[in-house]
Design a protein around this motif. Structure first.
Motif, mmCIF file in Angstrom:
data_model
loop_
_atom_site.group_PDB
_atom_site.id
_atom_site.type_symbol
_atom_site.label_atom_id
_atom_site.label_comp_id
_atom_site.label_asym_id
_atom_site.label_seq_id
_atom_site.Cartn_x
_atom_site.Cartn_y
_atom_site.Cartn_z
ATOM 1 N N LEU A 28 0.828 -1.201 0.000
ATOM 2 C CA LEU A 28 0.000 0.000 0.000
ATOM 3 C C LEU A 28 0.868 1.259 0.000
ATOM 4 N N ALA A 29 1.918 1.262 0.822
ATOM 5 C CA ALA A 29 2.799 2.431 0.889
ATOM 6 C C ALA A 29 3.587 2.622 -0.403
ATOM 7 N N GLU A 30 3.859 1.532 -1.119
ATOM 8 C CA GLU A 30 4.608 1.634 -2.371
ATOM 9 C C GLU A 30 3.757 2.156 -3.524
ATOM 10 N N THR A 31 2.442 1.961 -3.446
ATOM 11 C CA THR A 31 1.584 2.318 -4.577
ATOM 12 C C THR A 31 0.800 3.609 -4.368
ATOM 13 N N VAL A 32 0.555 4.005 -3.115
ATOM 14 C CA VAL A 32 -0.159 5.261 -2.864
ATOM 15 C C VAL A 32 0.815 6.412 -3.104
ATOM 16 N N PRO A 33 0.449 7.376 -3.936
ATOM 17 C CA PRO A 33 1.366 8.488 -4.235
ATOM 18 C C PRO A 33 1.749 9.266 -2.981
ATOM 19 N N GLY A 34 3.048 9.583 -2.874
ATOM 20 C CA GLY A 34 3.538 10.397 -1.780
ATOM 21 C C GLY A 34 3.835 9.661 -0.499
ATOM 22 N N ARG A 35 3.776 8.315 -0.489
ATOM 23 C CA ARG A 35 4.035 7.553 0.720
ATOM 24 C C ARG A 35 5.413 6.904 0.656
ATOM 25 N N ASN A 36 6.034 6.809 1.812
ATOM 26 C CA ASN A 36 7.353 6.190 1.937
ATOM 27 C C ASN A 36 7.183 4.806 2.546
ATOM 28 N N PRO A 37 7.608 3.733 1.854
ATOM 29 C CA PRO A 37 7.423 2.383 2.407
ATOM 30 C C PRO A 37 8.058 2.180 3.770
ATOM 31 N N LEU A 38 9.205 2.822 4.018
ATOM 32 C CA LEU A 38 9.874 2.641 5.299
ATOM 33 C C LEU A 38 9.126 3.349 6.422
ATOM 34 N N ILE A 39 8.596 4.526 6.146
ATOM 35 C CA ILE A 39 7.903 5.302 7.179
ATOM 36 C C ILE A 39 6.438 4.890 7.292
ATOM 37 N N ASP A 40 5.779 4.718 6.153
ATOM 38 C CA ASP A 40 4.340 4.445 6.151
ATOM 39 C C ASP A 40 3.995 2.974 5.985
ATOM 40 N N GLY A 41 4.933 2.167 5.462
ATOM 41 C CA GLY A 41 4.616 0.779 5.155
ATOM 42 C C GLY A 41 4.491 -0.113 6.371
ATOM 43 N N PHE A 42 5.143 0.257 7.458
ATOM 44 C CA PHE A 42 5.074 -0.538 8.683
ATOM 45 C C PHE A 42 4.124 0.122 9.679
ATOM 46 N N GLY A 43 3.667 -0.645 10.639
ATOM 47 C CA GLY A 43 2.764 -0.111 11.653
ATOM 48 C C GLY A 43 1.412 -0.791 11.687
#
Length: 268
Positions: free
Chosen positions: A215-230
């Motif tokens: 999801l973090a890789e495909t949503v524009p403006g998201r960082n997988p490292l910051i937004d992908g986990f949690g």
């Protein structure tokens, strides 16, 4: 040959990871307790099957669950899928969080289904039912935990899409946990806190982690490292709330039934 090479490599890695655990267990058994287990042959045989099962499971994660989770996230967040009537290139900056409703639905359903199938939750639910003498239902607990995980993962997906800071969600969630702990039945509180941990196990974690990263890789403006986990934090937090709510509802229903019975006896 690639298949056998992958199996062999994964098995060797699993053996290296499990050997320290075996050394500690058998070391305490023979050096500290100084007693030979009565069923040593069965234990060793089962230990070999543990190695085989873990190796195959890790291969399955690498070849199936992680790619599948990322693929589903990529497909569900593809602008062409969200607004199929328009060109995908024109949509990237025009998609709002409300347009990702299929992501939230998928997250809810995958969170519920994987938690229901979680072996560790099944084991805890069976033991809780035995210890409580049937007061805590096996299916009641499993469904309560699964609903908590489903809601938590859906909310976590919304956070990724919206780009909100994760700490505010976690702080608010644990404030609710503390407040609910003060009014929940004492019998259910330890079990509710444990329920948040047993959900993050063999079935749930791989799919949830893959979903968050995809999801973090495909949503524009998201960082997988910051937004992908949690997402796993959400999957651990919300079952605590749902299990305590399940106990409170059960207690309320019992009180209402008892009051109706007393009223009926009084009229008679």
């Amino acid at each position: 040959m690639e298949l056998f090479t992958a199996i062999w490599t994964t098995t060797l890695g699993t053996v290296k990871d499990v050997i320290p655990i075996a050394v500690i267990i058998f070391g305490f058994q023979f050096a500290v307790i100084r007693q030979k287990p009565a069923n040593l042959a069965e234990i060793l045989f089962g230990f070999c099957w543990v190695l085989v099962g873990l190796s195959l499971f890790l291969l399955g994660l690498e070849w199936c669950l992680f790619p599948l989770g990322r693929l589903m996230a990529a497909q569900l967040t593809d602008p062409g899928f969200i607004r199929g009537a328009l060109e995908a290139g024109d949509l990237a900056a025009d998609v709002a969080w409300t347009d990702y409703y299929w992501v939230y639905i998928f997250a809810f359903m995958i969170g519920f289904s994987t938690t229901i199938a979680e072996p560790s939750l099944i084991a805890v639910a069976i033991k809780a039912s035995e210890v409580s003498g049937g007061a805590i239902g096996i299916w009641g607990l499993r469904i309560a935990v699964a609903l908590g995980v489903a809601v938590g993962i859906s909310l976590g997906c919304y956070r990724i899409v919206a780009g909100d800071p994760i700490h505010w969600y976690i702080i608010a969630g644990y404030v609710l946990v503390v407040l609910q702990t003060a009014v929940a039945p004492k019998m259910i509180i330890p079990l509710a806190y444990d329920s948040g941990g047993v959900t993050t196990s063999t079935v749930t974690v791989p799919l949830v982690a893959a979903l968050g990263l995809g999801l973090a890789e495909t949503v524009p403006g998201r960082n997988p490292l910051i937004d992908g986990f949690g997402l796993i934090a959400f999957a651990s937090l919300f079952p605590i709330l749902s299990v305590m709510a399940y106990a409170q509802l059960s207690e309320l229903r019992s009180a209402v039934a008892r009051r109706r019975k007393e009223d009926a006896q009084h009229r008679a």
